[in-house]
Design a protein around this motif. Structure first.
Motif, PDB file in Angstrom:
ATOM      1  N   GLU A 144      49.245  68.106  47.706  1.00 46.30           N
ATOM      2  CA  GLU A 144      48.772  67.094  46.502  1.00 46.30           C
ATOM      3  C   GLU A 144      49.859  66.929  45.657  1.00 46.30           C
ATOM      4  O   GLU A 144      50.104  66.054  44.665  1.00 46.30           O
ATOM      5  N   MET A 191      53.018  66.972  46.161  1.00 49.62           N
ATOM      6  CA  MET A 191      53.983  66.006  46.833  1.00 49.62           C
ATOM      7  C   MET A 191      53.537  64.592  46.507  1.00 49.62           C
ATOM      8  O   MET A 191      54.229  63.693  46.112  1.00 49.62           O
ATOM      9  N   ASP A 192      52.178  64.250  46.277  1.00 51.51           N
ATOM     10  CA  ASP A 192      51.726  62.903  46.076  1.00 51.51           C
ATOM     11  C   ASP A 192      51.889  62.998  44.298  1.00 51.51           C
ATOM     12  O   ASP A 192      51.893  61.642  44.241  1.00 51.51           O
ATOM     13  N   ARG A 251      55.302  61.724  44.031  1.00 50.61           N
ATOM     14  CA  ARG A 251      55.289  60.234  44.568  1.00 50.61           C
ATOM     15  C   ARG A 251      54.605  59.446  43.497  1.00 50.61           C
ATOM     16  O   ARG A 251      55.622  58.307  43.159  1.00 50.61           O
TER      17      ARG A 251
END
Lengths: 124, 164
Positions: A73, A75-76, A79
């Motif tokens: 999460e 990482m998301d 992003r």
């Protein structure tokens, strides 16, 4: 869950808004205060984690821990905010590439095995 | 089959990029319990990668093993890094094995300790070079690594040029 008492000084505008939400949603004020703190805290943690990650002070795992979320999460989140890592230093790059071929013989042996398997099945 | 140790974020990225399926026949991944806990947290919100990793653990394709506590304490004194990475490095050092790691502080510590390492990108490069992975699969994995791994554009472009 053990609850602790804290005292806060809030301005009139904030308390009026909380009273209004409490009246409209038929929820007691303490519950709204708790929810607001939780949501606000999550946002503060996310902003801080992104800042520290970008500054290379913390890793992805540490960022996720700070936000109390799964690493995937985090990482998301990075992003969504368009945050990428800074490039490796020359020393880091050299070290990574110095050892790159260490597993090569093993991978080549696996490749041979795959080819042998394919050949056997083609001849059937 | 060669044993390698992995930290949490690299293991998650290997799963997200599907590279884990290409290395599975060749490498047996060891992880400390703390890495397992960090990865399995993904199940709380239904993350597919967490389930895939758990499945590999259940099939003994990933092994949970803790490093010697003495080793961990020693490293704790030397490096200011996250517990997951620290335990993974301690395990790699103790077993004298290579490590899969992407965190920069972790990479620096490995360099200092002379522990051989692979990042997801260097592993992808090797998989492509040795033709274990096809060009199409390599490009798809790279796309996922770019999306989730938050690598700098320079690193991605560098690998892109090699996958031709």
């Amino acid at each position: 869950m053990v609850m602790k008492n804290i005292s806060l000084r809030l301005d009139d505008k904030l308390t009026s808004r909380i009273e209004e939400i409490s009246r409209l949603d038929l929820v007691d004020k303490a519950q709204i205060y708790r929810k607001a703190i939780e949501i606000g805290l999550n946002e503060i943690a996310k902003e801080l984690a992104i800042k520290l990650y970008y500054g290379e002070e913390i890793s992805m795992s540490e960022g996720a821990k700070l936000c109390d979320i799964y690493i995937g999460e985090f990482m998301d989140l990075l992003r969504d905010r368009g945050i990428t890592q800074k490039p490796y230093t020359q020393e880091q790059k050299d070290y990574i590439y110095k050892n790159k071929d260490a597993l090569k013989p093993l991978f080549l042996a696996e490749r041979k095995k795959i080819l042998k398997y394919k050949l056997k099945n083609n001849n059937k | 089959m060669e044993i390698v140790v992995s930290d949490s974020s690299t293991l998650i990225l290997l799963s997200k990029s599907k590279l884990i399926y290409f290395i599975k026949p060749v490498l047996k991944i060891y992880i400390p319990e703390i890495v397992y806990t960090e990865v399995i947290k993904g199940k709380e919100k239904g993350h597919k990668d967490a389930y895939e990793i758990e499945d590999m653990i259940n099939h003994n394709e990933i092994i949970i093993k803790n490093p010697n506590q003495k080793e961990v304490i020693e490293l704790q004194k030397m490096y200011k890094i996250d517990a997951g990475e620290l335990y993974a490095i301690a395990l790699a050092k103790e077993l004298n094995k290579k490590i899969l790691i992407d965190d920069k502080k972790g990479i620096n510590a490995c360099n200092h300790l002379n522990i051989k390492l692979y990042t997801c990108l260097s592993l992808l490069e090797l998989l492509f070079e040795t033709k274990i992975i096809s060009k199409i699969d390599a490009q798809e994995s790279l796309k996922q690594l770019e999306l989730h791994g938050r690598y700098s554009k320079i690193k991605i472009t560098d690998i892109e040029k090699k996958i031709v």
